[in-house]
Design a protein around this motif. Structure first.
Motif, mmCIF file in Angstrom:
data_model
loop_
_atom_site.group_PDB
_atom_site.id
_atom_site.type_symbol
_atom_site.label_atom_id
_atom_site.label_comp_id
_atom_site.label_asym_id
_atom_site.label_seq_id
_atom_site.Cartn_x
_atom_site.Cartn_y
_atom_site.Cartn_z
ATOM 1 N N HIS A 1 0.832 -1.009 0.044
ATOM 2 C CA HIS A 1 -0.223 -0.036 0.173
ATOM 3 C C HIS A 1 0.825 1.321 -0.127
ATOM 4 C CE1 HIS A 1 -3.829 1.812 0.385
ATOM 5 N NE2 HIS A 1 -3.560 2.671 1.597
ATOM 6 N N VAL A 2 0.325 2.271 -0.561
ATOM 7 C CA VAL A 2 0.948 3.749 -0.434
ATOM 8 C C VAL A 2 1.517 4.005 0.818
ATOM 9 C CG1 VAL A 2 -1.113 5.002 -0.762
ATOM 10 C CG2 VAL A 2 0.965 5.816 -1.686
ATOM 11 N N ASP A 3 2.782 4.470 0.769
ATOM 12 C CA ASP A 3 3.225 5.056 2.288
ATOM 13 C C ASP A 3 3.658 3.982 3.332
ATOM 14 O OD1 ASP A 3 3.569 7.690 1.569
ATOM 15 O OD2 ASP A 3 1.491 8.405 2.417
ATOM 16 N N HIS A 4 3.540 2.703 2.910
ATOM 17 C CA HIS A 4 3.772 1.824 3.921
ATOM 18 C C HIS A 4 5.474 1.428 3.849
ATOM 19 C CE1 HIS A 4 -0.263 -0.238 4.734
ATOM 20 N NE2 HIS A 4 -0.281 1.042 4.916
ATOM 21 N N GLY A 5 6.195 2.145 2.877
ATOM 22 C CA GLY A 5 7.432 2.307 3.116
ATOM 23 C C GLY A 5 8.414 1.312 2.077
ATOM 24 N N LYS A 6 7.691 1.230 0.673
ATOM 25 C CA LYS A 6 8.505 0.411 -0.299
ATOM 26 C C LYS A 6 9.473 0.935 -0.726
ATOM 27 C CE LYS A 6 4.649 0.744 -2.830
ATOM 28 N NZ LYS A 6 3.610 1.467 -1.925
ATOM 29 N N THR A 7 9.557 2.410 -0.752
ATOM 30 C CA THR A 7 10.796 3.300 -1.198
ATOM 31 C C THR A 7 11.730 3.247 -0.422
ATOM 32 O OG1 THR A 7 9.038 4.481 -2.673
ATOM 33 C CG2 THR A 7 11.285 5.177 -2.739
ATOM 34 N N THR A 8 11.474 3.427 0.866
ATOM 35 C CA THR A 8 12.463 3.423 2.135
ATOM 36 C C THR A 8 12.988 2.177 2.290
ATOM 37 O OG1 THR A 8 10.717 5.100 3.026
ATOM 38 C CG2 THR A 8 12.638 4.252 4.236
ATOM 39 N N LEU A 9 12.174 1.190 1.956
ATOM 40 C CA LEU A 9 12.959 -0.187 2.188
ATOM 41 C C LEU A 9 13.893 -0.540 1.242
ATOM 42 C CD1 LEU A 9 13.089 -2.870 3.713
ATOM 43 C CD2 LEU A 9 11.173 -3.691 2.316
ATOM 44 N N LEU B 1 6.915 -6.552 7.609
ATOM 45 C CA LEU B 1 6.018 -5.922 8.398
ATOM 46 C C LEU B 1 6.826 -4.711 8.836
ATOM 47 C CD1 LEU B 1 3.540 -6.181 9.821
ATOM 48 C CD2 LEU B 1 4.457 -7.684 11.559
ATOM 49 N N ASN B 2 6.536 -3.750 8.160
ATOM 50 C CA ASN B 2 7.422 -2.360 8.469
ATOM 51 C C ASN B 2 6.985 -1.416 9.274
ATOM 52 O OD1 ASN B 2 9.552 -0.739 7.602
ATOM 53 N ND2 ASN B 2 8.358 0.371 6.115
ATOM 54 N N LYS B 3 7.736 -0.618 9.538
ATOM 55 C CA LYS B 3 7.513 0.491 10.636
ATOM 56 C C LYS B 3 7.155 0.134 12.036
ATOM 57 C CE LYS B 3 5.326 3.826 7.055
ATOM 58 N NZ LYS B 3 4.731 4.633 6.905
ATOM 59 N N ILE B 4 7.993 -1.070 12.412
ATOM 60 C CA ILE B 4 7.822 -1.611 13.901
ATOM 61 C C ILE B 4 8.325 -0.788 14.832
ATOM 62 C CG2 ILE B 4 7.531 -4.277 13.475
ATOM 63 C CD1 ILE B 4 10.691 -4.070 14.024
ATOM 64 N N ASP B 5 9.059 0.402 14.564
ATOM 65 C CA ASP B 5 9.934 1.200 15.292
ATOM 66 C C ASP B 5 8.636 2.211 15.966
ATOM 67 O OD1 ASP B 5 10.077 4.029 13.706
ATOM 68 O OD2 ASP B 5 10.146 2.119 12.520
ATOM 69 N N LYS B 6 7.467 2.016 15.173
ATOM 70 C CA LYS B 6 6.450 3.215 15.624
ATOM 71 C C LYS B 6 5.681 2.729 16.867
ATOM 72 C CE LYS B 6 4.492 5.878 12.509
ATOM 73 N NZ LYS B 6 3.811 6.568 11.422
ATOM 74 N N ALA B 7 5.537 3.840 17.787
ATOM 75 C CA ALA B 7 4.761 3.630 18.969
ATOM 76 C C ALA B 7 3.580 2.760 18.862
ATOM 77 C CB ALA B 7 4.448 4.932 19.882
ATOM 78 N N VAL C 1 10.312 -5.391 10.174
ATOM 79 C CA VAL C 1 11.597 -4.559 9.980
ATOM 80 C C VAL C 1 11.301 -2.993 10.061
ATOM 81 C CG1 VAL C 1 12.221 -5.971 7.899
ATOM 82 C CG2 VAL C 1 10.578 -4.061 7.505
ATOM 83 N N SER C 2 12.196 -2.244 10.277
ATOM 84 C CA SER C 2 11.929 -0.714 10.232
ATOM 85 C C SER C 2 13.037 -0.301 9.160
ATOM 86 C CB SER C 2 12.567 -0.135 11.473
ATOM 87 O OG SER C 2 12.529 1.147 11.249
ATOM 88 N N ALA C 3 12.494 0.056 8.003
ATOM 89 C CA ALA C 3 13.090 0.471 6.768
ATOM 90 C C ALA C 3 13.861 1.832 7.231
ATOM 91 C CB ALA C 3 12.164 0.566 5.647
ATOM 92 N N LYS C 4 13.217 2.532 7.859
ATOM 93 C CA LYS C 4 13.839 3.837 8.367
ATOM 94 C C LYS C 4 14.865 3.857 9.276
ATOM 95 C CE LYS C 4 11.863 8.501 9.654
ATOM 96 N NZ LYS C 4 10.714 9.066 9.908
HETATM 97 P P1 GDP Z 1 5.701 3.868 -0.352
HETATM 98 O O1 GDP Z 1 4.751 4.897 -0.628
HETATM 99 O O2 GDP Z 1 5.488 2.733 0.060
HETATM 100 O O3 GDP Z 1 6.971 3.870 -1.167
HETATM 101 O O4 GDP Z 1 6.342 4.671 1.037
HETATM 102 P P2 GDP Z 1 7.638 5.630 1.613
HETATM 103 O O5 GDP Z 1 8.829 4.450 1.322
HETATM 104 O O6 GDP Z 1 7.622 6.690 0.561
HETATM 105 O O7 GDP Z 1 7.510 5.900 3.198
HETATM 106 C C1 GDP Z 1 6.403 6.752 3.207
HETATM 107 C C2 GDP Z 1 6.605 7.209 4.716
HETATM 108 O O8 GDP Z 1 6.800 6.271 5.682
HETATM 109 C C3 GDP Z 1 7.743 8.058 4.445
HETATM 110 O O9 GDP Z 1 7.380 9.387 5.324
HETATM 111 C C4 GDP Z 1 8.937 7.267 5.258
HETATM 112 O O10 GDP Z 1 9.755 7.949 5.943
HETATM 113 C C5 GDP Z 1 8.140 6.384 6.421
HETATM 114 N N1 GDP Z 1 8.761 5.243 6.547
HETATM 115 C C6 GDP Z 1 9.058 4.536 5.805
HETATM 116 N N2 GDP Z 1 9.413 3.365 6.686
HETATM 117 C C7 GDP Z 1 9.254 3.501 7.965
HETATM 118 C C8 GDP Z 1 9.822 2.706 9.241
HETATM 119 O O11 GDP Z 1 10.353 1.940 9.148
HETATM 120 N N3 GDP Z 1 9.394 3.514 10.375
HETATM 121 C C9 GDP Z 1 8.763 4.810 10.329
HETATM 122 N N4 GDP Z 1 8.649 5.361 11.460
HETATM 123 N N5 GDP Z 1 8.668 5.541 9.142
HETATM 124 C C10 GDP Z 1 8.957 4.968 7.982
#
Ligand code: GDP
Length: 591
Positions: A105-113, A203-209, A239-242
């Protein structure tokens, strides 16, 4: 032991497993469950698991040779890599790096990963240096290469499949732990399943509260991806891509899944692969990123793809380094194609440009001769294919207005699956029919059914272009009836209304024994005597039927063109008023 032997590939769907063991899919699913494997009918199980099921059913499983793999998969989609190696000498096949794509899904962190993996593990190039994006890159894990396609999202993945290419060997599905399974997550699952590509969940963004991994795992299970820790067969990696955490685990999971697949190629074989992306550079001409999937691509080779060809003048790896040859699973940037091929197109190497041009000319001639939508899915065409033994499945994409309608419709559709042809609902979701649905339909040769929803304009355009059939319903039983008819081959051909012209009523004459005559002027197109006619008042159709008489001045005529006056009477209908619109139209049969 005297058990009958059956050959199995390294991976097999539950459906095929049932077929080969002459058991029902339910029986197989039950045996799998009793062995702790939760799998649905379309899911893949590995050889060892298949062997356990086979032995409970009184068979002995033996591995299938690579050459035989394809023959038994005919009813489903044969991944490109299988088609590729099918003609290759089995003794020449060697393991190649897995090709991985990232969906979600959009914003779930594909690009960041993708960026995190790239920066942490990139295979070569100056450490920390900025490498160019060419649509794919490779990383090294435990001395093994993994190829990542760098264009996240299922549009690219499906574009490849729509052209007959295999997008990737493995899909990484990114799901944000704080957001869970969302519409595009479900879409991605449908895309991957339709392509029979195994899924690993990041399973991304596990760092989030507010991350809630357990909740998300439940959602995944509900969508057919049962986590391995719950004895399912989907690897779920937190994972935490960030923060670049868990990346190593993702790569390990990829290697693990690769090992269970038959990811092989012949580096000395026929050179073939897929166009990842391409564009024109002012200085250098057409630059295309190609993923080699079999054989070894060399500078100087003549490449043929889609409607273009060219001799490779220069070749670069994903770090921009000039290279002379590229083996299986290697992404390369090449210069030398005459024009930009579409992403997802398959390419091959041919002996010389003369031969390439001859093949192109033949392709163009075939294209000109073939009907525009040949090979695509309308219900009628599918049924013909079914009768001809070409398909045994009716793939459907179902879009409905509310969640509550989804289950009853899917269940009822599945109930229609009897006899030899099976209904396969590859994707079902709430919401209007979108371009994505049409892409999935194109790639899977599926029909799109809508219940109480509409198709947006972009979706309609694409459907028209690709020849995908969209059928909209507002009554469930009509939907079911149509599909049932399709299965029985009784479906009426699809029709389309074509407007011939419009006339406006200027005056009304009531004539004894004859009835009401509308004195009209044709304001658009023409009115034809033998077409159907519809009377519209204030936007509402009050009559739909036939013309009783059409006169110009005093004469009966066959047609009256725009700008002319005429007298029209309607068969069995007299309630005509000044200002009414009369629409002359015909019903055209499609296909
Ligand atoms: P995409 O649309 O799936 O490609 O998502 P992006 O990679 O652009 O990420 C969307 C937002 O989520 C950005 O603001 C990232 O910084 C944030 N984000 C991505 N991965 C993580 C993560 O592991 N932890 C947190 N806290 N934020 C993340």
């Amino acid at each position: 032991m005297g058990e009958k032997q059956i050959e199995f590939p390294v991976q097999i769907t539950v459906r095929d497993l049932a077929q080969r063991t002459q058991a029902s899919p339910i029986q197989v699913i039950k045996i799998l469950m009793s062995n702790g494997v939760m799998a649905n009918i379309n899911q893949m199980v590995d050889f060892d698991t298949a062997a356990i099921v086979a032995s409970e059913l009184g068979f002995e499983a033996v591995p299938e040779s690579a050459k035989d793999i394809t023959a038994v998969e005919e009813q489903g989609e044969i991944p490109l890599w299988r088609k590729l190696i099918m003609d290759e000498d089995p003794s020449k096949l060697i393991n190649r790096p897995a090709v991985v794509t990232i969906l979600g899904h959009v914003d779930h962190g594909k690009t960041t990963l993708l960026d995190a993996i790239r920066h942490t593990n990139v295979a070569s190039g100056e450490a920390g240096g900025i490498t160019q994006h060419i649509g794919a890159y490779q990383v090294m894990q435990k001395g093994r290469l993994i190829t990542f396609l760098d264009t996240p999202g299922h549009a690219a993945f499906t574009a490849m499949r729509a052209r007959g290419a295999q997008g990737a060997d493995i899909v990484i599905l990114v799901v944000a732990a704080d957001d869970g399974v969302m519409p595009q997550t479900r879409e991605a699952i449908a895309h991957a399943k339709a392509a029979r590509v195994p899924i690993i969940v990041a399973l991304n963004k596990i760092d989030k509260a507010d991350a809630n991994p357990d909740f998300v795992k439940h959602q995944l299970a509900e969508n057919g991806l049962v986590p391995d820790e719950w004895d399912g067969n989907t690897i779920v990696v937190p994972v935490s891509a960030k923060q670049k955490k868990g990346l190593e685990d993702i790569l390990e999971a990829i290697l693990l899944v690769s090992d269970s697949l038959d990811i092989r190629a012949n580096p000395e074989g026929k050179v073939i692969g897929t166009v990842i992306e391409a564009q024109v550079d002012k200085a250098r001409g057409v630059i295309a990123t190609l993923l080699v999937q079999n054989g070894t691509l060399q500078t100087g080779d003549t490449v043929l793809t889609g409607e273009t060809c060219g001799k490779i003048r220069a070749m670069f790896d994903f770090n921009g380094k000039k290279i002379k040859s590229a083996g299986p699973s290697t992404p390369v940037q090449v210069l030398g194609l005459a024009s930009v091929p579409p992403a997802g197109e398959i390419f091959q190497v041919v002996p010389n440009e003369k031969e390439a041009r001859a093949i192109l000319a033949e392709r163009q001639a075939q294209k000109a001769a073939a009907p525009a939508v040949a090979g695509k899915a309308t219900l009628e065409q599918l049924f013909e294919k079914f009768q001809a033994g070409e398909v045994r499945e009716l793939p459907l994409i179902v879009k409905v207005d509310v969640q509550g309608s989804l289950e009853p419709i899917i269940n009822s559709l599945n109930d229609l699956s009897k006899g030899e042809i099976k209904i396969n609902v590859i994707h079902a979701e709430t919401g209007n029919i979108s371009e994505n649905d049409i892409m999935l339909a194109t790639a899977s040769k599926a029909i799109v059914l809508g219940f109480n929803v509409s198709a947006d304009q972009a979706a309609r355009n694409l459907a028209e272009q690709e020849g995908v059939s969209i059928r909209l319903y507002d009554i469930i039983y009509r939907l079911l009836e149509d599909i049932e008819k399709a299965l029985k081959g009784m479906l009426e051909p699809e029709t389309r209304e074509v407007q011939v012209g419009q006339a406006q009523v200027r005056a009304v004459f009531k004539i004894n024994k004859v009835g009401t005559i509308a004195g009209c002027r044709v304001i658009q197109g023409e009115v034809r005597r033998n077409t159907r006619i519809r009377l519209i008042r204030n936007g509402t159709a009050l009559f739909d039927g036939e013309i009783a008489s059409l006169k110009h001045e005093k004469d009966d005529v066959k047609e009256v063109r725009q700008g002319f006056e005429c007298g029209i009477s309607l068969k069995g209908y007299n309630d005509i008023s000044e200002g009414d619109l009369l629409e002359s139209y015909i019903i055209e049969k499609l296909g």
